[in-house]
Design a protein around this motif. Structure first.
Motif, PDB file in Angstrom:
ATOM      1  N   VAL A 178      -7.879   5.592 -10.783  1.00 56.26           N
ATOM      2  CA  VAL A 178      -8.599   6.726 -10.195  1.00 56.26           C
ATOM      3  C   VAL A 178      -7.745   7.401  -9.127  1.00 56.26           C
ATOM      4  CG1 VAL A 178     -10.673   7.418  -8.946  1.00 56.26           C
ATOM      5  CG2 VAL A 178     -10.814   5.642 -10.697  1.00 56.26           C
ATOM      6  N   PHE A 179      -7.081   6.602  -8.293  1.00 52.98           N
ATOM      7  CA  PHE A 179      -6.229   7.145  -7.226  1.00 52.98           C
ATOM      8  C   PHE A 179      -5.060   7.925  -7.822  1.00 52.98           C
ATOM      9  CE2 PHE A 179      -2.712   6.636  -4.152  1.00 52.98           C
ATOM     10  CZ  PHE A 179      -3.294   7.240  -3.043  1.00 52.98           C
ATOM     11  N   SER A 239      -0.986  -4.013  -9.475  1.00 56.42           N
ATOM     12  CA  SER A 239      -1.394  -2.755  -8.834  1.00 56.42           C
ATOM     13  C   SER A 239      -1.693  -1.674  -9.872  1.00 56.42           C
ATOM     14  CB  SER A 239      -0.294  -2.270  -7.885  1.00 56.42           C
ATOM     15  OG  SER A 239      -0.055  -3.204  -6.857  1.00 56.42           O
ATOM     16  N   GLU A 248      -5.025  -2.154 -11.893  1.00 57.47           N
ATOM     17  CA  GLU A 248      -6.289  -2.120 -11.159  1.00 57.47           C
ATOM     18  C   GLU A 248      -7.049  -0.834 -11.483  1.00 57.47           C
ATOM     19  OE1 GLU A 248      -8.009  -3.975  -9.063  1.00 57.47           O
ATOM     20  OE2 GLU A 248      -6.681  -5.714  -9.089  1.00 57.47           O
ATOM     21  N   PRO A 249      -8.364  -0.916 -11.764  1.00 57.18           N
ATOM     22  CA  PRO A 249      -9.140   0.305 -12.038  1.00 57.18           C
ATOM     23  C   PRO A 249      -9.121   1.295 -10.886  1.00 57.18           C
ATOM     24  CG  PRO A 249     -10.363  -1.657 -12.709  1.00 57.18           C
ATOM     25  CD  PRO A 249      -9.173  -2.133 -11.944  1.00 57.18           C
ATOM     26  N   GLY A 250      -9.094   0.795  -9.656  1.00 55.50           N
ATOM     27  CA  GLY A 250      -9.055   1.689  -8.503  1.00 55.50           C
ATOM     28  C   GLY A 250      -7.772   2.489  -8.429  1.00 55.50           C
ATOM     29  N   PHE A 251      -6.659   1.883  -8.853  1.00 59.59           N
ATOM     30  CA  PHE A 251      -5.389   2.611  -8.835  1.00 59.59           C
ATOM     31  C   PHE A 251      -5.393   3.730  -9.870  1.00 59.59           C
ATOM     32  CE2 PHE A 251      -1.159   3.265 -10.655  1.00 59.59           C
ATOM     33  CZ  PHE A 251      -0.465   3.690  -9.532  1.00 59.59           C
ATOM     34  N   ASN A 308     -20.236   8.659  -8.669  1.00 59.81           N
ATOM     35  CA  ASN A 308     -19.144   8.079  -9.447  1.00 59.81           C
ATOM     36  C   ASN A 308     -19.568   7.872 -10.898  1.00 59.81           C
ATOM     37  OD1 ASN A 308     -16.556   7.077  -9.858  1.00 59.81           O
ATOM     38  ND2 ASN A 308     -17.161   4.973  -9.399  1.00 59.81           N
ATOM     39  N   ILE A 355      -7.163   5.809 -16.619  1.00 59.40           N
ATOM     40  CA  ILE A 355      -8.565   5.403 -16.573  1.00 59.40           C
ATOM     41  C   ILE A 355      -9.005   4.909 -17.950  1.00 59.40           C
ATOM     42  CG2 ILE A 355     -10.920   6.205 -16.195  1.00 59.40           C
ATOM     43  CD1 ILE A 355      -9.853   8.216 -14.228  1.00 59.40           C
ATOM     44  N   SER A 388       0.818  -1.205   0.000  1.00 57.17           N
ATOM     45  CA  SER A 388       0.000   0.000   0.000  1.00 57.17           C
ATOM     46  C   SER A 388       0.858   1.263   0.000  1.00 57.17           C
ATOM     47  CB  SER A 388      -0.924   0.009   1.225  1.00 57.17           C
ATOM     48  OG  SER A 388      -0.165  -0.038   2.428  1.00 57.17           O
ATOM     49  N   GLU A 424       2.175   1.849  -3.515  1.00 52.26           N
ATOM     50  CA  GLU A 424       1.163   2.392  -4.414  1.00 52.26           C
ATOM     51  C   GLU A 424       0.875   3.860  -4.120  1.00 52.26           C
ATOM     52  OE1 GLU A 424      -2.278  -0.016  -4.183  1.00 52.26           O
ATOM     53  OE2 GLU A 424      -1.281  -1.850  -4.847  1.00 52.26           O
ATOM     54  N   SER A 425       0.752   4.208  -2.842  1.00 53.96           N
ATOM     55  CA  SER A 425       0.322   5.560  -2.488  1.00 53.96           C
ATOM     56  C   SER A 425       1.441   6.579  -2.533  1.00 53.96           C
ATOM     57  CB  SER A 425      -0.310   5.556  -1.086  1.00 53.96           C
ATOM     58  OG  SER A 425       0.637   5.123  -0.118  1.00 53.96           O
TER      59      SER A 425
END
Length: 386
Positions: free
Chosen positions: A52-53, A44, A47-50, A175, A381, A16, A19-20
């Motif tokens: 967006v992040f 990582s 991932e679609p969530g990454f 969203n 994205i 984590s 990634e962050s």
């Protein structure tokens, strides 16, 4: 002993944290190479969530998207490298030719949001909208707005409408990316999440949209409207969450206003020609001076002009005939200027970074042709998953 200790610390570094604090701060071009480092990094990054992040950490526009309305082509340039003034180079992203999408009709730019670009094709009284990621080179058909559905009306003609506006916004609460079309008979919003289109309002304002491309900022879409002569009167705002419109007066400044997003905040920039004093009657004016004023919106929509705060007003000398600010970096310290040498050279444009503190400038790139430049974020994205 030291090497073993460092190796053990590297192995125990939380995923984590990687990634962050590491991957989320890298450019998309670098992230494409990072996929080859390990399977965990590949997982990582994809991932679609990454995606967006990662987009939330990208605060400045780092690429210029050039569209040619004649030959129907998108071309990408990197204008920032390591956040320093550097010469722009053609991106490794290939040129996107739209022959497969634009069979007929007129091609136009509809807006950008979170690094995604929305463009439309207009033909036979229809709007055909597409969503495009210039970094991933992925295009998705969104929807078609046409008269046969009875949405707009039988007597409607797209080519007679002088209040046409477009925009791509994001509903943070739900969203949901929303494609907005403003026409003479009303405003229509397409939801990418539900795949439905609805009419939200009969346009009651009588002013013309000066900038027909909406700008996303503060979770809303914004347009400049004014008189038929092109004089700006205010800002039109659409909240994609509530589908409500607001009209907000602009600061009292000379010049044509432009709406811009700087690190997520809503700004208005003015560029005004300033006539310098001539030393004698025989001197010739070959260079021009401009004043660039930047205003930040602090109040709410629909309030008085006091909701704007002037950040600065800077004079720039020795500029060509036309000087237009199109993007900012580092919180507004560096401005990207679009320059024309004279009235006959609109198809020969140059772009220059100008540091408002040190007064230093550096050539960025030169383009020739019917190109229009739009600043855009880099994003991973995927348009097919929004």
């Amino acid at each position: 002993m030291t090497k073993k200790l460092l190796a053990s610390k590297h192995e125990t570094l939380p995923q984590s944290l990687i990634e962050s604090e590491i991957l989320a701060r890298l450019r998309c071009e670098t992230l494409q190479r990072c996929k080859l480092v390990s399977k965990s990094w590949l997982k990582s990054i994809t991932e679609p969530g990454f995606a967006v992040f990662h987009t939330k950490h990208v605060r400045d526009n780092t690429i210029l998207v050039f569209s040619d309305l004649v030959i129907k082509v998108f071309r990408i340039f990197n204008v920032v490298k390591d956040t320093k003034l550097d010469l722009a180079v053609p991106s490794r992203i290939p040129v996107l030719r739209l022959e497969n999408y634009v069979k007929q009709g007129v091609f136009g730019f509809a807006g950008t949001c979170n690094g995604l670009i929305c463009f439309y094709i207009r033909y036979d009284n229809k709007f055909e909208y597409h969503l495009y990621n210039p970094t991933l080179q992925i295009v998705r058909l969104l929807h078609v707005l046409h008269t046969q559905d009875g949405i707009i009306g039988e007597n409607f003609s797209l080519y007679e409408d002088n209040k046409e506006g477009h925009g791509l916004g994001f509903d943070l609460k739900n969203n949901d990316y929303k494609c907005v079309t403003i026409l003479r008979h009303g405003t229509y919003v397409f939801s990418t999440k539900t795949g439905t289109i609805k009419k939200i309002k009969d346009n009651s304002f009588t002013h013309k949209l000066i900038d027909n491309i909406g700008v996303q900022a503060k979770n809303c879409l914004h347009w400049i409207y004014g008189t038929a002569y092109g004089i700006a009167r205010g800002m039109l705002t659409l909240d994609p969450e509530t589908d409500l419109f607001y009209e907000t007066p602009l600061p009292c400044c000379k010049g044509r206003p432009r709406i811009m997003t700087i690190r997520g905040d809503l700004h208005v920039v003015y560029s005004t020609y300033v006539k310098p004093p001539l030393h004698n009657k025989y001197s010739k004016l070959h260079n021009f001076s401009y004043e660039i004023g930047l205003w930040l919106m602090k109040g709410g929509y629909g309030f008085s002009k006091s909701c704007w705060i002037e950040l600065y007003n800077v004079r720039i000398d020795n500029m060509p005939f036309s000087t237009i600010p199109i993007s900012f970096l580092e919180g507004g310290r560096k401005v990207l200027l679009e320059l024309w040498k004279d009235k006959s050279s609109k198809n020969k444009k140059s772009y220059r970074w100008y540091d408002l503190v040190t007064k230093e400038s550096e050539e960025c790139l030169d383009v020739q042709g019917h190109w229009n430049a739009y600043p855009c974020l880099e994003t991973l994205i995927n348009p097919c998953y929004v």
